[in-house]
Design a protein around this motif. Structure first.
Motif, PDB file in Angstrom:
ATOM      1  N   ARG A 188      -2.931  -8.017 -20.202  1.00 45.00           N
ATOM      2  CA  ARG A 188      -3.006  -6.724 -19.528  1.00 45.00           C
ATOM      3  C   ARG A 188      -2.874  -7.030 -18.040  1.00 45.00           C
ATOM      4  O   ARG A 188      -3.603  -7.873 -17.507  1.00 45.00           O
ATOM      5  CB  ARG A 188      -4.342  -6.047 -19.835  1.00 45.00           C
ATOM      6  N   THR A 189      -1.942  -6.407 -17.351  1.00 43.84           N
ATOM      7  CA  THR A 189      -1.633  -6.792 -15.979  1.00 43.84           C
ATOM      8  C   THR A 189      -1.947  -5.697 -14.967  1.00 43.84           C
ATOM      9  O   THR A 189      -1.780  -4.505 -15.237  1.00 43.84           O
ATOM     10  CB  THR A 189      -0.153  -7.189 -15.838  1.00 43.84           C
ATOM     11  N   VAL A 190      -2.401  -6.149 -13.803  1.00 42.48           N
ATOM     12  CA  VAL A 190      -2.640  -5.262 -12.667  1.00 42.48           C
ATOM     13  C   VAL A 190      -1.870  -5.827 -11.479  1.00 42.48           C
ATOM     14  O   VAL A 190      -2.084  -6.974 -11.081  1.00 42.48           O
ATOM     15  CB  VAL A 190      -4.147  -5.167 -12.323  1.00 42.48           C
ATOM     16  N   TRP A 191      -0.976  -5.020 -10.951  1.00 41.84           N
ATOM     17  CA  TRP A 191      -0.201  -5.428  -9.784  1.00 41.84           C
ATOM     18  C   TRP A 191      -0.959  -5.015  -8.522  1.00 41.84           C
ATOM     19  O   TRP A 191      -1.185  -3.828  -8.291  1.00 41.84           O
ATOM     20  CB  TRP A 191       1.175  -4.778  -9.815  1.00 41.84           C
ATOM     21  N   ILE A 192      -1.362  -5.984  -7.725  1.00 39.16           N
ATOM     22  CA  ILE A 192      -2.036  -5.716  -6.462  1.00 39.16           C
ATOM     23  C   ILE A 192      -0.950  -5.644  -5.382  1.00 39.16           C
ATOM     24  O   ILE A 192      -0.584  -6.641  -4.765  1.00 39.16           O
ATOM     25  CB  ILE A 192      -3.075  -6.817  -6.136  1.00 39.16           C
ATOM     26  N   ASN A 193      -0.436  -4.452  -5.198  1.00 37.37           N
ATOM     27  CA  ASN A 193       0.715  -4.248  -4.313  1.00 37.37           C
ATOM     28  C   ASN A 193       0.226  -4.021  -2.883  1.00 37.37           C
ATOM     29  O   ASN A 193       0.186  -2.898  -2.373  1.00 37.37           O
ATOM     30  CB  ASN A 193       1.544  -3.065  -4.810  1.00 37.37           C
ATOM     31  N   ARG A 194      -0.136  -5.109  -2.231  1.00 35.11           N
ATOM     32  CA  ARG A 194      -0.770  -5.035  -0.912  1.00 35.11           C
ATOM     33  C   ARG A 194       0.167  -4.526   0.182  1.00 35.11           C
ATOM     34  O   ARG A 194      -0.291  -3.973   1.175  1.00 35.11           O
ATOM     35  CB  ARG A 194      -1.310  -6.412  -0.518  1.00 35.11           C
ATOM     36  N   THR A 195       1.444  -4.741   0.026  1.00 32.22           N
ATOM     37  CA  THR A 195       2.372  -4.398   1.111  1.00 32.22           C
ATOM     38  C   THR A 195       3.318  -3.259   0.760  1.00 32.22           C
ATOM     39  O   THR A 195       4.322  -3.051   1.439  1.00 32.22           O
ATOM     40  CB  THR A 195       3.188  -5.644   1.519  1.00 32.22           C
TER      41      THR A 195
END
Length: 219
Positions: A188-195
């Motif tokens: 199960r994936t979580v994308w931490i899209n900081r930018t």
């Protein structure tokens, strides 16, 4: 809490890869950001190319080689700063919310791990300098298998060591390509899209997109 294990990419997700250049920005001059971006891009490119051609070098060697290339591309930056920048890379700043979020997940009963391209020595230094060693249960380095993300064997290190099914692992990364590889493996994936990057690899979508780790502990 719906997942028994929370696994985090290190560089860009927990640790700010641009912190080393920022720490010496005054000495580098106006092209520091360009230097840092080239350094990071080449570091990753070298990992992918060497995995494809079966010619492994550990991540610290790639980090050194990528910085040397960046200096050649940014002639305004003084190569005499090489030693200072490499030294700073061993003690990168973690993002502000990281300690509290990881502590909350651990307090709620989750197992916490790092799964990274970084060499064992690099990761040990980064974890200790950020005082995360009290909350991280295990650090998995690709050095163990001699291949870099996104080969499935990298993600399998976690499920094998912890005897888990992939779907019981929540995997967090700021790198969209890493999220795609982990999704393909079954995490199960979580994308931490900081930018605020645009989405890609749409056939391997994240379960969730967050601008930081904040909120992860509430899910």
């Amino acid at each position: 809490m719906t997942h028994s294990a929370y696994v985090f990419d290190a560089y860009g997700t927990l640790f700010d890869v641009h912190a080393a250049v920022r720490r010496h920005a005054g000495e580098i001059g106006p092209d520091g950001q360009a230097l840092s971006e080239i350094w990071r891009a080449k570091q990753l490119e070298y990992s992918w190319v060497r995995t494809l051609m079966g010619s492994y070098r550990d991540f610290w060697q790639l980090t050194e080689e990528a910085l040397d290339y960046a200096f050649l591309k940014v002639p305004t930056a003084d190569p005499a700063l090489r030693g200072k920048l490499l030294d700073a890379y061993w003690r990168l700043d973690c993002f502000p919310e990281v300690p509290a979020v990881l502590a909350a997940l651990k307090a709620a009963g989750g197992r916490i791990a790092i799964l990274s391209n970084g060499s064992p020595a690099m990761l040990e230094s980064a974890v200790k300098s950020a005082a995360l060693d009290t909350v991280v249960d295990e650090v998995f380095s690709v050095d163990e298998i001699g291949r870099y993300k996104t080969v499935p064997d990298v993600y399998e290190m976690v499920t094998t060591a912890w005897r888990l099914y992939p779907q019981s692992v929540s995997f967090q990364s700021s790198n969209r390509w890493d999220v795609a590889g982990a999704h393909k493996f079954g995490f199960r994936t979580v994308w931490i899209n900081r930018t605020g990057q645009p989405d890609e690899y749409r056939d391997h979508p994240p379960a969730l997109i967050l601008p930081s780790l904040n909120g992860l502990e509430a899910l």
